[in-house]
Motif scaffolding. Structure first.
Motif, PDB file in Angstrom:
ATOM      1  N   ALA A 135      -5.687  -6.782   3.410  1.00 52.16           N
ATOM      2  CA  ALA A 135      -4.756  -6.717   2.323  1.00 52.16           C
ATOM      3  C   ALA A 135      -4.043  -8.352   2.463  1.00 52.16           C
ATOM      4  N   LEU A 136      -4.628  -9.357   2.337  1.00 54.96           N
ATOM      5  CA  LEU A 136      -4.394 -10.694   2.612  1.00 54.96           C
ATOM      6  C   LEU A 136      -3.706 -11.528   1.666  1.00 54.96           C
ATOM      7  N   SER A 137      -4.230 -11.452   0.461  1.00 54.38           N
ATOM      8  CA  SER A 137      -4.088 -12.322  -0.673  1.00 54.38           C
ATOM      9  C   SER A 137      -3.366 -11.667  -1.744  1.00 54.38           C
ATOM     10  N   GLU A 138      -2.909 -12.532  -2.627  1.00 54.22           N
ATOM     11  CA  GLU A 138      -2.133 -11.933  -3.868  1.00 54.22           C
ATOM     12  C   GLU A 138      -2.529 -12.620  -5.267  1.00 54.22           C
ATOM     13  N   ARG A 139      -2.140 -11.984  -6.181  1.00 52.88           N
ATOM     14  CA  ARG A 139      -2.771 -12.511  -7.445  1.00 52.88           C
ATOM     15  C   ARG A 139      -2.239 -14.062  -7.752  1.00 52.88           C
ATOM     16  N   TYR A 167      -7.017  -8.365  -4.196  1.00 51.51           N
ATOM     17  CA  TYR A 167      -8.248  -8.797  -3.408  1.00 51.51           C
ATOM     18  C   TYR A 167      -8.438  -8.034  -2.258  1.00 51.51           C
ATOM     19  N   SER A 168      -8.014  -6.644  -2.129  1.00 51.95           N
ATOM     20  CA  SER A 168      -7.997  -6.017  -0.741  1.00 51.95           C
ATOM     21  C   SER A 168      -9.274  -5.442  -0.429  1.00 51.95           C
ATOM     22  N   THR A 169     -10.053  -6.274  -0.389  1.00 50.78           N
ATOM     23  CA  THR A 169     -11.498  -5.945  -0.082  1.00 50.78           C
ATOM     24  C   THR A 169     -11.951  -4.978   1.154  1.00 50.78           C
ATOM     25  N   GLY A 170     -12.374  -3.716   0.724  1.00 46.79           N
ATOM     26  CA  GLY A 170     -12.901  -2.798   1.741  1.00 46.79           C
ATOM     27  C   GLY A 170     -11.879  -1.956   2.260  1.00 46.79           C
ATOM     28  N   SER A 171     -10.548  -2.149   1.893  1.00 46.91           N
ATOM     29  CA  SER A 171      -9.383  -1.377   2.296  1.00 46.91           C
ATOM     30  C   SER A 171      -9.513   0.169   2.025  1.00 46.91           C
ATOM     31  N   LEU A 172      -9.953   0.545   0.967  1.00 48.41           N
ATOM     32  CA  LEU A 172     -10.129   2.049   0.652  1.00 48.41           C
ATOM     33  C   LEU A 172     -11.201   2.572   1.911  1.00 48.41           C
ATOM     34  N   TYR A 173     -12.175   2.150   2.286  1.00 51.08           N
ATOM     35  CA  TYR A 173     -12.879   2.440   3.163  1.00 51.08           C
ATOM     36  C   TYR A 173     -12.592   2.423   4.602  1.00 51.08           C
ATOM     37  N   ASN A 195      -4.178   5.223   6.030  1.00 54.63           N
ATOM     38  CA  ASN A 195      -3.692   6.373   5.444  1.00 54.63           C
ATOM     39  C   ASN A 195      -2.032   6.743   6.005  1.00 54.63           C
ATOM     40  N   ALA A 196      -1.534   5.433   6.394  1.00 56.12           N
ATOM     41  CA  ALA A 196      -0.141   5.785   6.631  1.00 56.12           C
ATOM     42  C   ALA A 196       0.768   5.875   5.485  1.00 56.12           C
ATOM     43  N   PRO A 197       1.859   6.820   5.853  1.00 55.17           N
ATOM     44  CA  PRO A 197       2.790   6.883   4.596  1.00 55.17           C
ATOM     45  C   PRO A 197       3.288   5.859   4.184  1.00 55.17           C
ATOM     46  N   GLY A 198       3.213   5.583   2.730  1.00 50.48           N
ATOM     47  CA  GLY A 198       3.703   4.526   1.936  1.00 50.48           C
ATOM     48  C   GLY A 198       2.601   3.555   1.741  1.00 50.48           C
ATOM     49  N   VAL A 199       1.368   3.681   2.109  1.00 55.29           N
ATOM     50  CA  VAL A 199       0.233   2.938   1.796  1.00 55.29           C
ATOM     51  C   VAL A 199      -0.376   3.419   0.767  1.00 55.29           C
ATOM     52  N   ASN A 200      -0.631   2.933  -0.453  1.00 57.67           N
ATOM     53  CA  ASN A 200      -1.369   3.335  -1.836  1.00 57.67           C
ATOM     54  C   ASN A 200      -2.432   2.259  -2.039  1.00 57.67           C
ATOM     55  N   ARG A 201      -3.684   2.629  -2.038  1.00 54.40           N
ATOM     56  CA  ARG A 201      -5.008   1.636  -2.198  1.00 54.40           C
ATOM     57  C   ARG A 201      -5.545   2.295  -3.402  1.00 54.40           C
ATOM     58  N   LEU A 202      -5.692   1.233  -4.381  1.00 58.07           N
ATOM     59  CA  LEU A 202      -6.030   1.510  -5.543  1.00 58.07           C
ATOM     60  C   LEU A 202      -7.526   0.807  -6.030  1.00 58.07           C
ATOM     61  N   ASP A 203      -8.397   1.621  -6.466  1.00 57.82           N
ATOM     62  CA  ASP A 203      -9.740   0.912  -6.972  1.00 57.82           C
ATOM     63  C   ASP A 203      -9.708   0.353  -8.404  1.00 57.82           C
ATOM     64  N   ASP A 204      -8.735  -0.532  -8.473  1.00 59.12           N
ATOM     65  CA  ASP A 204      -8.770  -1.228  -9.863  1.00 59.12           C
ATOM     66  C   ASP A 204      -9.195  -2.741  -9.748  1.00 59.12           C
ATOM     67  N   TRP A 205     -10.225  -3.072  -9.012  1.00 57.74           N
ATOM     68  CA  TRP A 205     -10.916  -4.332  -9.097  1.00 57.74           C
ATOM     69  C   TRP A 205     -11.749  -4.011 -10.510  1.00 57.74           C
ATOM     70  N   VAL A 420     -10.401 -18.448   4.298  1.00 51.07           N
ATOM     71  CA  VAL A 420      -9.984 -17.502   5.771  1.00 51.07           C
ATOM     72  C   VAL A 420      -9.375 -16.358   5.417  1.00 51.07           C
ATOM     73  N   ASN A 421      -8.178 -16.476   4.573  1.00 46.96           N
ATOM     74  CA  ASN A 421      -7.265 -15.266   4.464  1.00 46.96           C
ATOM     75  C   ASN A 421      -7.522 -14.395   3.136  1.00 46.96           C
ATOM     76  N   GLN A 422      -8.483 -14.785   2.530  1.00 47.10           N
ATOM     77  CA  GLN A 422      -9.098 -13.576   1.564  1.00 47.10           C
ATOM     78  C   GLN A 422     -10.416 -13.226   1.554  1.00 47.10           C
ATOM     79  N   SER A 423     -10.651 -12.127   1.094  1.00 49.89           N
ATOM     80  CA  SER A 423     -12.163 -12.021   0.815  1.00 49.89           C
ATOM     81  C   SER A 423     -12.332 -12.001  -0.840  1.00 49.89           C
ATOM     82  N   GLU A 424     -11.280 -12.286  -1.597  1.00 51.05           N
ATOM     83  CA  GLU A 424     -11.534 -12.422  -3.085  1.00 51.05           C
ATOM     84  C   GLU A 424     -12.638 -11.447  -3.448  1.00 51.05           C
ATOM     85  N   ALA A 425     -12.369 -10.191  -3.382  1.00 49.69           N
ATOM     86  CA  ALA A 425     -13.311  -9.150  -3.964  1.00 49.69           C
ATOM     87  C   ALA A 425     -14.260  -8.789  -3.120  1.00 49.69           C
TER      88      ALA A 425
END
Length: 425
Positions: A135-139, A167-173, A195-205, A420-425
């Motif tokens: 989770a490196l990049s932002e919109r 652009y949090s590629t692969g984060s849900l896995y 799966n740490a408390p406070g982490v919320n991963r969305l499949d909204d790509w 380097v810093n984002q997978s961009e999808a």
């Protein structure tokens, strides 16, 4: 009629003599996994079924740890071996190399710059089957890092992470998420449990391709971070060390594209062999004996061969640079040459694979557009992968280098950082 087996065709792709025997062993080791992944690719695409099962198969087979050195429990394969296997995985399902892209980049980062304690801690985890996402990049188009890391007011050895990444590629896995944040003074690269408390991963790509890569939003709400989870603190204004990370990340995309070209050839060939009517020819006929169909298949085979050969050539250059780095012989010129080679390969592979994924429909006319076949996924996936990095800027950078000797990293430093810093999808 005699058909040349696919393994004989694969042997035409260049590989060093030293890699040959181990290549055969590695290909055999993963053949069944790739076959199972390919068998479910269309159904996953049709149902937008996330590839948890396929990722688990790869974990169990040790695929995510291929580049982890043997002393940490991995396979320690060479970069050419790795990219040849990655191309085969891309042929099976192009979502999978991209899901794992940041895991593989994380390994290369550890090999390149960390002290031994950090390297051993994290590479051993990957070798034991733990997967890394990012989770490196932002919109925002800005390079500003809006995710904050603040010290816990009750414990000086603990931190709190807050904010949102895209652009949090692969984060849900993933078991671990590699995150960029800012602590008020430094940019910080750190790890948090998926799966740490406070982490919320969305499949909204919402891209029209690479739909299963979970390349959407990750939110952090007061997530606890221990000091040992922090990998690096640095200022963006500080000069960064020369690196081959850019060329490595780019070749992951190119290997995925080469895999798509192989899949296009595979599916077009299977379609033509199975049908008994050629377009434009009334009554029963044999598409496999039609000169026009043969010409299309010949072109697809040539495009696939070319794309895969360029991926292999860049992998060999990356391997030489890696060996030079380990020997203390790599220079700025080493990394500039890698960047230029990667950018040049990008221009050709993208064009060739997009041609292949359009041309494959010429073997069957309208029947090849059936939703049941989902042959369109090859073009959609290739188009999305090709859009991740600024190919048109890279082409200009190549020209500036050849005309004026301008290093690409100077001319497009922001594009470099993005790669380097984002997978961009």
């Amino acid at each position: 009629m005699t058909t040349l087996p696919q393994q004989h065709l694969d042997a035409l792709i260049p590989s060093s003599h030293a890699d040959g025997d181990r290549d055969a062993v590695l290909q055999a080791r993963f053949a069944d996994v790739f076959e199972r992944i390919a068998a479910g690719a269309v159904a996953r695409e049709q149902n937008r079924e996330l590839a948890y099962e396929a990722v688990q198969w790869l974990r169990e087979a040790g695929f995510p740890a291929l580049r982890v050195p043997q002393r940490y429990g991995g396979d320690g394969v060479t970069l050419p071996q790795f990219f040849r296997l990655l191309t085969r995985l891309g042929e099976a399902d192009s979502n999978l190399p991209q899901i794992l892209r940041l895991n593989f980049g994380f390994i290369e980062n550890r090999l390149e710059g960390d002290d031994e304690a950090i390297r051993e801690r994290w590479l051993t985890r990957v070798a034991n089957g733990e997967l890394v996402g990012a989770a490196l990049s932002e919109r925002t188009a800005s390079t500003h890092n809006s995710v904050t890391l603040t010290r816990d007011p009750h414990d000086s050895q603990r931190w709190r992470l807050n904010g949102e990444k895209y652009y949090s590629t692969g984060s849900l896995y993933a078991d671990w998420i590699n995150v960029n944040a800012h602590d008020g003074e430094y940019d910080v690269n750190l790890m948090v449990r998926g799966n740490a408390p406070g982490v919320n991963r969305l499949d909204d790509w919402d891209g029209f391709g690479q739909r299963l890569t979970t390349s959407g939003t990750t939110r952090f709400d007061n997530v606890e971070v221990l000091e040992e989870q922090i990998l690096l603190r640095h200022r963006l204004s500080e000069p960064q060390h020369d690196t081959f990370q850019i060329a490595f990340y780019q070749n992951v995309h190119l290997a995925t594209l080469a895999g798509i070209a192989r899949a296009a050839l595979r599916d077009a060939t299977a379609f033509a062999r199975a049908h008994t009517r050629t377009f434009g020819v009334p009554g029963k006929s044999s598409p496999r004996d039609n000169p026009l169909v043969q010409r299309v298949i010949g072109r697809l085979a040539s495009l696939s061969y070319s794309a895969e050969s360029l991926v292999n050539a860049l992998a060999e250059s990356l391997e030489r640079a890696s060996q030079a780095r380990e020997a203390g012989l790599a220079t700025e010129a080493t990394y500039i040459a890698l960047d230029v080679e990667a950018y040049q390969a990008q221009q050709i592979v993208i064009a060739q694979v997009l041609e292949a994924t359009t041309l494959l429909f010429e073997v069957g006319g309208a029947s090849a557009t059936s939703e049941r076949l989902r042959l369109d996924r090859h073009w959609r996936n290739a188009r999305v992968i090709s859009s991740h990095n600024p190919a048109i800027q890279r082409e200009q950078a190549i020209g500036a280098f050849h005309l004026n000797g301008t290093p690409p990293s100077e001319r497009f430093s922001l594009a470099h950082k993005k790669d380097v810093n984002q997978s961009e999808a």
